[in-house]
Motif scaffolding. Structure first.
Motif, PDB file in Angstrom:
ATOM      1  N   CYS A 325       0.891  -1.166   0.000  1.00 37.58           N
ATOM      2  CA  CYS A 325       0.000   0.000   0.000  1.00 37.58           C
ATOM      3  C   CYS A 325       0.923   1.208   0.000  1.00 37.58           C
ATOM      4  O   CYS A 325       1.367   1.655  -1.050  1.00 37.58           O
ATOM      5  CB  CYS A 325      -0.897  -0.084   1.234  1.00 37.58           C
ATOM      6  N   THR A 326       1.307   1.712   1.171  1.00 34.84           N
ATOM      7  CA  THR A 326       2.321   2.750   1.219  1.00 34.84           C
ATOM      8  C   THR A 326       3.605   2.197   0.589  1.00 34.84           C
ATOM      9  O   THR A 326       4.034   1.105   0.935  1.00 34.84           O
ATOM     10  CB  THR A 326       2.572   3.149   2.684  1.00 34.84           C
ATOM     11  N   ALA A 327       4.197   2.955  -0.339  1.00 35.28           N
ATOM     12  CA  ALA A 327       5.439   2.523  -0.980  1.00 35.28           C
ATOM     13  C   ALA A 327       6.536   3.540  -0.635  1.00 35.28           C
ATOM     14  O   ALA A 327       6.656   3.927   0.527  1.00 35.28           O
ATOM     15  CB  ALA A 327       5.224   2.368  -2.475  1.00 35.28           C
ATOM     16  N   VAL A 661      -4.727  -6.157  16.739  1.00 38.26           N
ATOM     17  CA  VAL A 661      -5.377  -4.853  16.602  1.00 38.26           C
ATOM     18  C   VAL A 661      -4.559  -3.991  15.643  1.00 38.26           C
ATOM     19  O   VAL A 661      -3.401  -3.669  15.917  1.00 38.26           O
ATOM     20  CB  VAL A 661      -5.571  -4.152  17.965  1.00 38.26           C
ATOM     21  N   ASP A 662      -5.149  -3.665  14.506  1.00 32.14           N
ATOM     22  CA  ASP A 662      -4.526  -2.778  13.522  1.00 32.14           C
ATOM     23  C   ASP A 662      -4.447  -1.397  14.174  1.00 32.14           C
ATOM     24  O   ASP A 662      -5.464  -0.801  14.513  1.00 32.14           O
ATOM     25  CB  ASP A 662      -5.394  -2.760  12.262  1.00 32.14           C
ATOM     26  N   GLY A 663      -3.216  -0.900  14.348  1.00 37.83           N
ATOM     27  CA  GLY A 663      -3.023   0.341  15.093  1.00 37.83           C
ATOM     28  C   GLY A 663      -2.947   1.587  14.245  1.00 37.83           C
ATOM     29  O   GLY A 663      -2.454   2.623  14.707  1.00 37.83           O
ATOM     30  N   HIS A 688       4.085   6.798  10.035  1.00 40.99           N
ATOM     31  CA  HIS A 688       3.782   7.826   9.029  1.00 40.99           C
ATOM     32  C   HIS A 688       2.345   8.318   9.161  1.00 40.99           C
ATOM     33  O   HIS A 688       1.878   9.064   8.317  1.00 40.99           O
ATOM     34  CB  HIS A 688       4.070   7.306   7.623  1.00 40.99           C
ATOM     35  N   LYS A 689       1.648   7.895  10.172  1.00 38.97           N
ATOM     36  CA  LYS A 689       0.342   8.490  10.452  1.00 38.97           C
ATOM     37  C   LYS A 689       0.411   9.140  11.839  1.00 38.97           C
ATOM     38  O   LYS A 689       0.512  10.334  11.964  1.00 38.97           O
ATOM     39  CB  LYS A 689      -0.751   7.415  10.383  1.00 38.97           C
ATOM     40  N   THR A 690       0.443   8.306  12.880  1.00 37.51           N
ATOM     41  CA  THR A 690       0.371   8.832  14.240  1.00 37.51           C
ATOM     42  C   THR A 690       1.642   9.559  14.687  1.00 37.51           C
ATOM     43  O   THR A 690       1.576  10.476  15.496  1.00 37.51           O
ATOM     44  CB  THR A 690       0.094   7.670  15.209  1.00 37.51           C
TER      45      THR A 690
HETATM   46  C1  PLP Z   1      -2.805   2.903   6.375  1.00 35.02           C
HETATM   47  C2  PLP Z   1      -3.434   1.690   6.895  1.00 35.02           C
HETATM   48  C3  PLP Z   1      -2.850   0.421   6.740  1.00 35.02           C
HETATM   49  C4  PLP Z   1      -1.652   0.140   5.846  1.00 35.02           C
HETATM   50  O1  PLP Z   1      -0.514   0.843   6.106  1.00 35.02           O
HETATM   51  P1  PLP Z   1       0.565   1.114   4.962  1.00 35.02           P
HETATM   52  O2  PLP Z   1       1.650   1.802   5.648  1.00 35.02           O
HETATM   53  O3  PLP Z   1      -0.093   1.923   3.923  1.00 35.02           O
HETATM   54  O4  PLP Z   1       0.987  -0.196   4.403  1.00 35.02           O
HETATM   55  C5  PLP Z   1      -3.454  -0.654   7.349  1.00 35.02           C
HETATM   56  N1  PLP Z   1      -4.587  -0.519   8.052  1.00 35.02           N
HETATM   57  C6  PLP Z   1      -5.211   0.675   8.193  1.00 35.02           C
HETATM   58  C7  PLP Z   1      -6.480   0.763   8.968  1.00 35.02           C
HETATM   59  C8  PLP Z   1      -4.661   1.814   7.615  1.00 35.02           C
HETATM   60  O5  PLP Z   1      -5.274   2.994   7.730  1.00 35.02           O
END
Ligand code: PLP
Length: 937
Positions: A325-327, A661-663, A688-690
């Motif tokens: 997904c993220t590259a 749990v997907d964080g 790269h998000k939180t």
């Molecule tokens: C962004 C995201 C991912 C995947 O993360 P990548 O760094 O893009 O591979 C997985 N689960 C959720 C809920 C996300 O928002």
């Protein structure tokens, strides 16, 4: 006392909070958080983290850490090389927020700059490899080769599960290949190409070009032999070498993979760098990852956008073939620009100089009687020195030059564009060879010489002066909308501030110029930084152990699921292979489960968007014996704190399953709840998000995996010494080079600052929901009618009544100067808004006003004032050229088109193209730079 940085990071101040709280209907932030978060998961203490410090103090601490790294001359090779990042690219791409704060180009009309840059990257890769289609980057060479392997398996008609692999493949690639092959039942079989025959049956043959030893071999006969058996041929090829060597595509190779690190991207102790993946004609529709293509806009003008988006794992879910997904977009942009800046002749000159230095070393060693193991090489020479290898490597190290200790009897030396004659002399001295020799003879066999052109497109032959390059970069970034222009209210992707101070250390030589396989004695600073960050993340999440090795969220998911798989197998329960995944899950979840050898079973959601506990019970009952895990996102992908989470964890544990749990939504939890304490066994985080690593236009990322004690033994290990461990990326600490960003964020915020950020993020989301609720239905809510850190606006009733689609609203937001929220995820026909804590009240209000004004426009369509197919929404976005055209035949004025309510006329962002026709581009797939004539009127 909070650190002064906290009020720099959090956009809204306490007066603004008071105002927003009033709108939301709560008296204080504490009261709001108590009302929003279920008590069953609530953490009431303060995180055990060092108190926050100022920006200046953080930089000073980072200087001390950096000083514990030693910058040496990296002649270790193995896919990582010294490189000069052109200063114009370093400052104006890597250090420029216009590039690094951009989002993935899902809204192509406001992403034309980075899409062009990525098209350059794709064109560079296809030209050099001689193949037809390349994607817009992979995470690193090792994972790119793993994707090549599974692509070959899907495309080959042979039944065999054997992947025959060149024994001269990079060792870290082998480690990742084995990790990825095992759960899928694929067999990696090593073949010494110089002495052994190919296996009887195999679906794919993998070659390394040049080999890890430096040897370059003629692969023509092998490719033919493999094809005769119905197998596909994959090759990991060095793009710089390909400027001098015959291209893989010319010998019939099907898939090429590798890295573009040495195209101006700093080593960073392992990353981030852009990997690449390219295929021959016929395989492009099975190529994983994002692919940039050319299409046309509403005026018929050429325009770029992501091609074949329906292939993305978000859509394919359990049918997905890859979880990427993220590259590595930012790094792909850099590598592509390196080729733009140097051009074909410049690259060839760099390659020749690199090759020349290697030849000098070989000649000097030969003159001193040292045996070289290969006759043909590009940049790497392996010397046979029985019993003396360690001493030679040590001798070079005293002169600050790192060589590769292959084994007790062999040393490898790799040259690159930074290699000087002084380095050559040092190397020879370490071997006891006294004088440099002139090296006359060619060591590349005539048959392997490159005879075909590459990078002939004008873009690679125009911007060679710094002035031209600077202006080209500026032109492209001006076309794009990034966080430096305004908010990017994306649900699920937390586009918060990427503070300049956090970014500073990334380009310091002590972090940037460290080879991932440098001796431990040189990397103490990195080891300290990683250990500290891992410990902080463990404290924040409530887990016992953390690994930062995964270089994206998707890779963290895979690592976490492999830990679960390892745990069950270790307990003699290897039959447990069912992974439960709610229907609302992010697409990567199911894709990762498939890659980890699990069977995906989908659990329904109820009318409120929560996991349907009745269906969960039924699915657990049905699969009790084989239950491996459940993967849930918390707060849910619907942006809600589900109250049943603790109960859900209990049910899965009772059946012998593990809870993942997907964080990705941790921004709603930090300081208020710890997944490792409310029932989960493993999570990945998205730094790269939180944790403030910028999105880079679609990467880089870091996806640490965090586990409880019982899973700690199954975390990824160093790919060069894995033993029983698996490895999910090529370097022990993955994209270590960007870890100083998250380190600085946690260090400057401190425990109270982090919690304050979470509360501000939740307040902002609830404020937006409360203000927009009367105009657009807010789809889901949890406790007390509150959302978590994001909210879903339901456009479906509007679309049904008026024909105005979620696309129309997203594109109209561009006219108002905004990036659209997340479209149609997790619910089709909706917009998901995540304002984050970094936006101030004025920006939130500007967004809210735009959304309300758009609702007014929708009403005009509904009431028939404007026709359904000719209104400001259906024609959005409007370009400057369209608005100023001599003819204007629309039923609304130009001013409404170009300067809708609230737009600052002196600071208007104009999209460079009108709405793009995606379907046209998919039918007519063009994924390299179009000729300049295509842009003529
Ligand atoms: C962004 C995201 C991912 C995947 O993360 P990548 O760094 O893009 O591979 C997985 N689960 C959720 C809920 C996300 O928002």
């Amino acid at each position: 006392m909070s650190s002064p940085f906290v009020s720099r990071h959090i956009g809204s101040d306490s007066d603004e909070h008071t105002h927003m709280l009033k709108v939301v209907g709560h008296n204080s932030l504490d009261e709001l958080m108590d009302a929003a978060i279920p008590e069953s998961i609530r953490f009431h203490g303060e995180l055990d983290l060092p108190a926050g410090i100022s920006e200046e103090e953080a930089i000073a601490e980072l200087r001390v850490i950096a000083s514990r790294n030693t910058v040496a001359t990296p002649m270790i090779g193995l896919g990582y090389y010294g490189t000069h990042t052109p200063a114009v690219i370093k400052r104006n791409v890597l250090e420029s927020p216009a590039w690094y704060t951009a989002y993935t180009p899902y809204q192509p009309e406001i992403s034309q700059g980075r899409l062009e840059a990525l098209l350059n990257f794709q064109t560079m890769v296809t030209d050099l490899t001689g193949l037809t289609t390349a994607n817009a980057s992979m995470l690193d060479e090792a994972t790119a080769v793993a994707e090549a392997m599974t692509l070959a398996r899907r495309a080959s008609k042979v039944k065999s599960l054997v992947y025959a692999v060149d024994a001269d493949t990079l060792p870290q690639t082998l480690a990742v290949l084995r990790t990825r092959a095992e759960p899928l039942g694929l067999q990696v079989v090593l073949v010494d190409l110089d002495t052994e025959e190919l296996p009887e049956e195999f679906f794919g043959l993998h070659l390394q070009y040049p080999g890890a030893s430096g040897a370059i071999r003629d692969h023509q006969a092998l490719v033919e032999a493999a094809h005769a058996k119905g197998a596909l041929v994959t090759v990991a090829a060095d793009l710089l070498a390909l400027t001098l060597l015959r291209a893989p595509g010319e010998v019939g190779v099907d898939i090429a993979a590798g890295t573009t690190q040495r195209f101006g991207v700093p080593l960073g102790f392992g990353g981030p760098h852009a990997g690449y993946l390219a295929v021959r004609a016929g395989l492009e529709r099975s190529l994983p990852g994002r692919l940039v293509g050319v299409s046309k806009d509403a005026d018929g003008a050429p325009a770029y956008r992501l091609a074949l988006q329906t292939r993305e794992q978000h859509i394919r879910r359990e049918k997905a073939t890859s979880n990427i997904c993220t590259a590595q977009v930012l790094l792909a942009v850099m590598a592509g620009m390196y080729a733009v800046y140097h051009g074909p002749a410049g690259l060839r000159a760099i390659a020749e100089r690199t090759h020349g230095q290697a030849k000098k070393i070989a000649a000097g060693l030969a003159a001193a009687g040292v045996e070289i193991t290969q006759a043909a090489f590009f940049d790497t020479v392996t010397a046979r020195v029985p019993g003396k290898a360690a001493a030679i490597v040590a001798a070079a190290a005293t002169q600050n030059v790192d060589l590769r200790l292959v084994d007790a009897d062999h040393v490898s030396i790799s040259t690159d564009e930074t290699t000087t004659s002084a380095h050559v002399a040092t190397v020879l001295q370490a071997f006891g060879a006294t004088k440099t020799e002139k090296s006359g003879e060619a060591v590349i066999p005539a048959a392997l010489n490159r005879t075909t052109d590459y990078l002939t497109h004008p873009v690679f032959n125009t911007h060679h002066s710094e002035t031209a390059m600077l202006r080209y970069l500026r032109k492209l970034s001006d076309r794009d909308y990034a966080l430096d222009r305004g908010m990017i209210p994306l649900g699920s992707c937390t586009m918060k501030l990427n503070a300049t101070t956090e970014m500073e250390a990334v380009t310091w030589p002590e972090f940037a110029n460290i080879h991932p396989y440098a001796p431990k004695s040189q990397t103490q600073g990195y080891e300290d930084l990683v250990a500290q960050l891992e410990a902080w993340l463990a404290e924040i999440t409530g887990y016992d152990a953390v690994s930062v090795q995964p270089n994206a969220g998707s890779q963290g998911e895979l690592a976490g699921l492999l830990a679960i798989r390892g745990y069950h197998r270790d307990r003699g329960e290897s039959h447990r292979d069912v992974c439960l995944i709610p229907s609302s899950a992010h697409g990567t979840n199911a894709a990762s489960a498939v890659m980890a050898g699990m069977r995906v079973v989908v659990v329904a959601c109820d009318a409120d968007g929560n996991v349907d506990l009745t269906d969960l019970d039924a699915k657990i009952e049905k699969h009790r014996e084989n239950l491996s895990a459940i993967m849930v996102t918390y707060p849910s992908t619907h942006g809600v704190y589900e109250t049943s989470i603790a109960e859900l964890c209990g049910k899965v544990h009772d059946a012998g399953g593990q809870v993942y749990v997907d964080g990705a939504n941790l921004n709603a939890l930090v300081g208020f709840a710890k997944p490792g304490k409310f029932g989960a066994d493993v999570s990945h985080l998205n730094l790269h998000k939180t944790f403030c690593i910028p999105h880079g236009g679609g990467g880089p990322g870091v996806g640490p995996v965090a586990v409880r004690e019982h899973l700690a033994a199954f975390l990824p290990g160093d790919p060069l010494e894995t033993g029983d461990h698996h490895a999910v990326s090529a370097a022990a600490h993955g994209s270590a080079g960007i870890l100083p960003i998250s380190w600085a964020y946690v260090r400057m915020m401190g425990p109270d600052g982090l919690a304050a950020a979470t509360a501000a993020a939740v307040l902002s989301a609830n404020y937006v929901a409360a203000r927009l609720r009367d105009h657009y239905p807010v789809l889901y809510a949890g406790n007390n009618g509150l959302v978590a850190h994001e909210c879903i606006l339901d456009l479906r009733p509007i679309t049904k009544a008026t024909g105005v689609s979620v696309d129309d609203v997203a594109k109209r937001l561009i006219d108002y100067g905004f990036h659209a929220p997340t479209m149609s995820f997790p619910v089709a026909g909706t917009l998901m808004v995540e304002p984050t804590e970094s936006e101030d009240l004025a920006e939130l209000d500007r967004f809210i006003a735009a959304m309300i004004s758009i609702k007014g426009e929708i009403d005009q369509v509904a009431s028939g004032v404007w026709p359904k197919d000719d209104n400001p929404l259906s024609n959005a976005p409007h370009t400057a050229s369209a608005v100023s055209a001599d003819e204007w035949a629309h039923p609304y004025p130009r001013s409404v088109a170009g300067f809708p309510e609230g737009v600052d006329r002196t600071a208007k962002y104009w999209p460079p193209v009108r709405r793009i026709d995606g379907a046209f581009g998919d039918r007519n797939l063009v994924c390299s730079c179009p000729s300049p004539e295509a842009f003529e009127d």
